[in-house]
Design a protein around this motif. Structure first.
Motif, PDB file in Angstrom:
ATOM      1  N   THR A 588      43.616  25.373  44.669  1.00 48.20           N
ATOM      2  CA  THR A 588      43.863  26.761  44.276  1.00 48.20           C
ATOM      3  C   THR A 588      43.317  27.022  42.877  1.00 48.20           C
ATOM      4  OG1 THR A 588      45.906  26.728  45.574  1.00 48.20           O
ATOM      5  CG2 THR A 588      45.635  28.530  43.987  1.00 48.20           C
ATOM      6  N   PHE A 589      42.690  28.190  42.712  1.00 46.51           N
ATOM      7  CA  PHE A 589      42.170  28.599  41.408  1.00 46.51           C
ATOM      8  C   PHE A 589      42.522  30.063  41.172  1.00 46.51           C
ATOM      9  CE2 PHE A 589      39.560  25.126  42.862  1.00 46.51           C
ATOM     10  CZ  PHE A 589      39.381  24.341  41.729  1.00 46.51           C
ATOM     11  N   VAL A 590      42.533  30.454  39.900  1.00 47.66           N
ATOM     12  CA  VAL A 590      42.773  31.843  39.525  1.00 47.66           C
ATOM     13  C   VAL A 590      41.430  32.493  39.236  1.00 47.66           C
ATOM     14  CG1 VAL A 590      43.815  33.388  37.826  1.00 47.66           C
ATOM     15  CG2 VAL A 590      45.054  31.345  38.581  1.00 47.66           C
ATOM     16  N   LYS A 591      41.211  33.675  39.813  1.00 50.84           N
ATOM     17  CA  LYS A 591      39.957  34.396  39.621  1.00 50.84           C
ATOM     18  C   LYS A 591      40.238  35.812  39.136  1.00 50.84           C
ATOM     19  CE  LYS A 591      35.756  35.930  42.039  1.00 50.84           C
ATOM     20  NZ  LYS A 591      35.112  36.100  43.370  1.00 50.84           N
ATOM     21  N   ILE A 592      39.622  36.182  38.027  1.00 49.66           N
ATOM     22  CA  ILE A 592      39.714  37.547  37.517  1.00 49.66           C
ATOM     23  C   ILE A 592      38.491  38.315  37.999  1.00 49.66           C
ATOM     24  CG2 ILE A 592      39.816  39.016  35.459  1.00 49.66           C
ATOM     25  CD1 ILE A 592      41.107  36.658  33.977  1.00 49.66           C
ATOM     26  N   ASN A 593      38.712  39.412  38.704  1.00 55.32           N
ATOM     27  CA  ASN A 593      37.607  40.212  39.235  1.00 55.32           C
ATOM     28  C   ASN A 593      37.263  41.417  38.375  1.00 55.32           C
ATOM     29  OD1 ASN A 593      37.183  38.687  41.713  1.00 55.32           O
ATOM     30  ND2 ASN A 593      39.161  39.507  42.389  1.00 55.32           N
ATOM     31  N   ASP A 594      38.208  41.888  37.582  1.00 58.30           N
ATOM     32  CA  ASP A 594      37.951  43.072  36.765  1.00 58.30           C
ATOM     33  C   ASP A 594      38.699  42.928  35.433  1.00 58.30           C
ATOM     34  OD1 ASP A 594      37.814  45.650  35.589  1.00 58.30           O
ATOM     35  OD2 ASP A 594      37.509  46.563  37.568  1.00 58.30           O
ATOM     36  N   TYR A 595      37.981  42.528  34.400  1.00 61.65           N
ATOM     37  CA  TYR A 595      38.599  42.278  33.093  1.00 61.65           C
ATOM     38  C   TYR A 595      39.082  43.571  32.445  1.00 61.65           C
ATOM     39  CZ  TYR A 595      36.740  37.541  33.453  1.00 61.65           C
ATOM     40  OH  TYR A 595      36.474  36.263  33.864  1.00 61.65           O
ATOM     41  N   ASN A 596      38.374  44.662  32.645  1.00 60.16           N
ATOM     42  CA  ASN A 596      38.783  45.928  32.033  1.00 60.16           C
ATOM     43  C   ASN A 596      40.067  46.474  32.663  1.00 60.16           C
ATOM     44  OD1 ASN A 596      36.665  46.228  30.097  1.00 60.16           O
ATOM     45  ND2 ASN A 596      35.269  46.790  31.761  1.00 60.16           N
ATOM     46  N   LYS A 597      40.167  46.374  33.974  1.00 58.57           N
ATOM     47  CA  LYS A 597      41.401  46.815  34.619  1.00 58.57           C
ATOM     48  C   LYS A 597      42.572  45.906  34.243  1.00 58.57           C
ATOM     49  CE  LYS A 597      39.528  49.321  38.602  1.00 58.57           C
ATOM     50  NZ  LYS A 597      39.450  49.399  40.091  1.00 58.57           N
ATOM     51  N   LEU A 598      42.287  44.639  34.042  1.00 60.95           N
ATOM     52  CA  LEU A 598      43.343  43.730  33.605  1.00 60.95           C
ATOM     53  C   LEU A 598      43.849  44.135  32.227  1.00 60.95           C
ATOM     54  CD1 LEU A 598      45.109  41.265  34.041  1.00 60.95           C
ATOM     55  CD2 LEU A 598      43.205  39.820  33.255  1.00 60.95           C
ATOM     56  N   ARG A 599      42.921  44.536  31.363  1.00 59.68           N
ATOM     57  CA  ARG A 599      43.337  45.013  30.048  1.00 59.68           C
ATOM     58  C   ARG A 599      44.251  46.238  30.172  1.00 59.68           C
ATOM     59  NH1 ARG A 599      40.674  48.638  25.334  1.00 59.68           N
ATOM     60  NH2 ARG A 599      41.976  47.840  23.654  1.00 59.68           N
ATOM     61  N   THR A 600      43.900  47.155  31.059  1.00 65.86           N
ATOM     62  CA  THR A 600      44.729  48.347  31.267  1.00 65.86           C
ATOM     63  C   THR A 600      46.125  47.965  31.733  1.00 65.86           C
ATOM     64  OG1 THR A 600      42.792  49.707  31.787  1.00 65.86           O
ATOM     65  CG2 THR A 600      44.931  50.505  32.540  1.00 65.86           C
ATOM     66  N   LEU A 601      46.208  46.984  32.628  1.00 64.43           N
ATOM     67  CA  LEU A 601      47.504  46.522  33.101  1.00 64.43           C
ATOM     68  C   LEU A 601      48.320  45.914  31.968  1.00 64.43           C
ATOM     69  CD1 LEU A 601      46.395  44.946  36.500  1.00 64.43           C
ATOM     70  CD2 LEU A 601      47.888  46.934  36.223  1.00 64.43           C
TER      71      LEU A 601
END
Length: 698
Positions: A588-601
């Motif tokens: 299992t790995f963690v994948k970030i698909n949208d860094y800008n939306k993550l910032r908004t969250l």
């Protein structure tokens, strides 16, 4: 509760101290790469100094240097030495705070380890030795991180054999007590897991005071304690009531045993005062002398209003080269966030490493104005945030052997609002962590792909530094409590520590993706921010689980905070697939698909946690922590533990302290010699002899 101390523990041990202790540091741009075989950036001042010392159980002991000490003037060295002695003089206190049996047990193992006359080889001696190391590392027999009681791996019969064959006269027996009776008394304290099972018990739905084994309360319930302090207003400029006392019930009445000269812990506090009084005679300037004098007054009287006066004076002293703290400060050891554990450090200002963190602090008002907080929760005027890097000379109490890598004080919201705060990063501590972490291992195992790994190797150290700089000097100092709302120890209770650390983390996460950091010259590109996000989400969702046993939930405040932030963002971003778990090769790995939306969250969650703090919304805070920060996916946890076990890396690290020795002649003080001991075990025995001022009952 505004605990602003950042412990070294996040991806750090895991990802080469990258995110390390979610809070801190101002480090120079040049450092060893975090997980590569070859350094991509050299560590500033790198020498042949060996940072590695003993390792045992799940612990690795390190060493650190004090660059710049030899260049101090004679009077500066003299001041440093006096503050060093004051720092170590309070060491006994933390053992007693963690358990009313702590000093009894420590004196017992000191005698056993130091004077045993039998064969010091073989499996059981090694197991006994490991237990001693674990005990000293944790300042008692509760794990320094997980808080659960641990017992010796050697048999009870072997343990008794060592007791019977050591210098019996040096054991802390009661008057007239023979050695057999002594053994019968202490055996369950060492071996029975039902006796004081947990130092700090944060589980929901229980009496957190009664179920915690620490020595802050005795014979009282959580409700009784809360009722006692609810009579004392914490609105406005009120002191941090209860910070420096034990609460007990005597003859049916609740009372406080204050930690002060002439009170509880008086013998050790008197030694601290003795050295502080010497320090006033060689203070660098009047501000520093005033600050130390107020600290002495506070330790003599126990008056918390004097402690506030001292804290304000400490913030105002921005000129002194030698600095430090000494007293009862952070409240992580108290499940309901009122009692301050003893901690102290003495340090030198690190001028070179201060430049970046100072550049961030200078823009504090801009960050406050641009934050995603509700307008009514923003400070209209951010007062004097003093941000600097320090070179640690020595640490004690709750800062040793495990340490923060960044600290923001004072904790009182009203002092930070009206007078400002000091945010420091412990630059030489971070340097030792980075040198020790420059090895292949966790990143290769848990990093998603070469793009993620290479970005972390290139920018992980800087992203960690920037995040922790923001956490300390901007995060903890941001926002304000609504008028009339009391302090978080009353409003948010046992969730206050976790929520405060989560809030400060989110400030760092939100702003590390802002071009402002590029504009002020502390970050080259947003690739640094992406490395930080990769690290944080990987740690919060997966790799920090190496620090708890399979089947356990998360209780430690900083671990809860990191999982809360990461899991909330993961869950809220599911519909847009912002972050996902992916499988590669059965792992299992963690994948970030949208860094800008993550910032908004992250910004959305920051706004909500600030609202919770500002309004004192206990139920909302409780729901956030319990729903996102506590529960663990056991299948994922087992996978993480299995993968980590193949790496041969110790998950926890702490430090041997440097040793200062005065050089004197018939004409007086001449110099101070600094040494770097190599044996943690030898230092613990030495400290037990030289800095043991309290009895086994306090």
């Amino acid at each position: 509760m505004n605990c602003l101390k950042s412990f070294a523990f996040s991806i750090v041990a895991l990802f080469a101290m990258n995110v390390q202790a979610q809070n801190q540091q101002t480090r120079p741009a040049a450092r060893l790469s975090d997980e590569g075989d070859e350094p991509t950036q050299m560590v500033r001042g790198a020498t042949a100094f060996d940072v590695m010392a003993e390792s045992f159980a799940d612990l690795q002991v390190l060493r650190y240097q004090v660059p710049g000490f030899e260049k101090l003037s004679r009077s500066e060295k003299q001041l440093a030495y006096y503050l060093y002695e004051a720092t170590l003089s309070g060491r006994d206190i933390i053992y007693d705070q963690k358990s009313k049996y702590g000093i009894l047990l420590r004196k017992t193992i000191e005698t056993m380890y130091g004077t045993y006359r039998g064969d010091k080889s073989g499996r059981e001696w090694s197991q006994f030795q490991d237990y001693c190391g674990r005990f000293w590392f944790s300042n008692g027999n509760h794990h320094h991180y997980g808080n659960e009681k641990f017992i010796p791996d050697c048999s009870s019969d072997y343990f008794k054999k060592v007791i019977m064959n050591c210098d019996v006269k040096s054991l802390p027996t009661n008057t007239g007590e023979n050695i057999e009776a002594f053994w019968q008394r202490v055996q369950p304290l060492f071996y029975d897991l039902k006796v004081e099972p947990k130092c700090v018990d944060l589980r929901s739905g229980i009496d957190n005071v009664a179920m915690s084994s620490n020595n802050f309360y005795e014979g009282v319930t959580q409700k009784e304690v809360e009722d006692y302090y609810n009579k004392m207003s914490t609105a406005g400029n009120a002191p941090s009531w209860g910070l420096n006392s034990k609460v007990v019930k005597e003859n049916g009445q609740i009372k406080e045993k204050v930690w002060k000269s002439g009170g509880m812990y008086g013998a050790a506090i008197d030694k601290i005062i003795y050295w502080l009084e010497k320090a006033t005679m060689v203070a660098e300037n009047e501000k520093q002398k005033t600050c130390i004098t107020l600290l002495i007054k506070y330790l003599k009287t126990g008056d918390l209003k004097t402690f506030d006066d001292y804290s304000i004076a400490w913030v105002k002293d921005t000129e002194s080269k030698i600095d430090g703290i000494n007293g009862f400060i952070e409240v992580y050891l108290d499940a309901i966030g009122k009692k301050g554990s003893y901690e102290s450090y003495v340090c030198i200002r690190d001028e070179e490493a201060t430049k970046r963190i100072a550049a961030i602090a200078k823009e504090a008002q801009w960050f406050e104005d641009q934050s995603p907080l509700m307008p009514q929760h923003k400070k209209k005027e951010v007062k004097g945030i003093i941000a600097k890097a320090i070179t640690v000379i020595a640490e004690s109490g709750d800062l040793a052997p495990t340490t923060a890598i960044g600290i923001n004080l004072p904790n009182a919201d009203w002092i930070r609002k009206d007078h400002g705060s000091k945010s420091v990063s412990l630059s030489n501590i971070v340097q030792s962590y980075n040198v020790a972490s420059a090895m292949k291992g966790t990143l290769d195992e848990f990093g998603l792909n070469n793009d993620v790994k290479n970005r972390i190797k290139m920018y992980g150290a800087l992203s960690s530094d920037l995040h922790t700089d923001m956490h300390e000097c901007i995060g903890h100092a941001s926002g304000q409590i609504n008028p009339g709302v009391e302090t978080t120890d009353k409003t948010l209770k046992n969730y206050a520590s976790c929520l405060e650390e989560a809030r400060a983390d989110l400030v760092g996460l939100y702003y590390i993706m802002d071009k402002k950091l590029i504009d002020i010259g502390v970050m080259p590109s947003l690739e640094v921010a992406k490395a930080g996000y990769d690290n944080y989400m990987m740690n919060g969702l997966m790799t920090q689980l190496t620090r708890i046993k399979l089947g356990d939930e998360i209780e430690e405040a900083h671990m809860r905070n990191r999982q809360l932030n990461a899991m909330w963002a993961y869950e809220k971003g599911k519909k847009d697939n912002v972050v996902e778990f992916v499988k590669q090769g059965g792992k299992t790995f963690v994948k970030i698909n949208d860094y800008n939306k993550l910032r908004t969250l992250f910004g959305d969650l920051l706004r909500e946690i600030q609202r919770i703090k500002s309004e004192g919304d206990f139920k909302a805070g409780q729901a956030l922590v319990e729903n996102y920060g506590v529960k663990v996916d056991q299948t994922l946890h087992k996978e993480v533990l299995d993968r980590y076990s193949t790496l041969g890396i110790k998950p926890y690290r702490g430090f041997i302290q440097p040793k200062l020795t005065p050089v004197e002649s018939k004409n007086g003080f001449v110099d101070v010699k600094i040494e770097y001991p190599t044996s943690f075990f030898a230092q613990m025995l030495e400290y037990g002899k030289q800095y043991s001022f309290l009895g086994v009952k306090n």
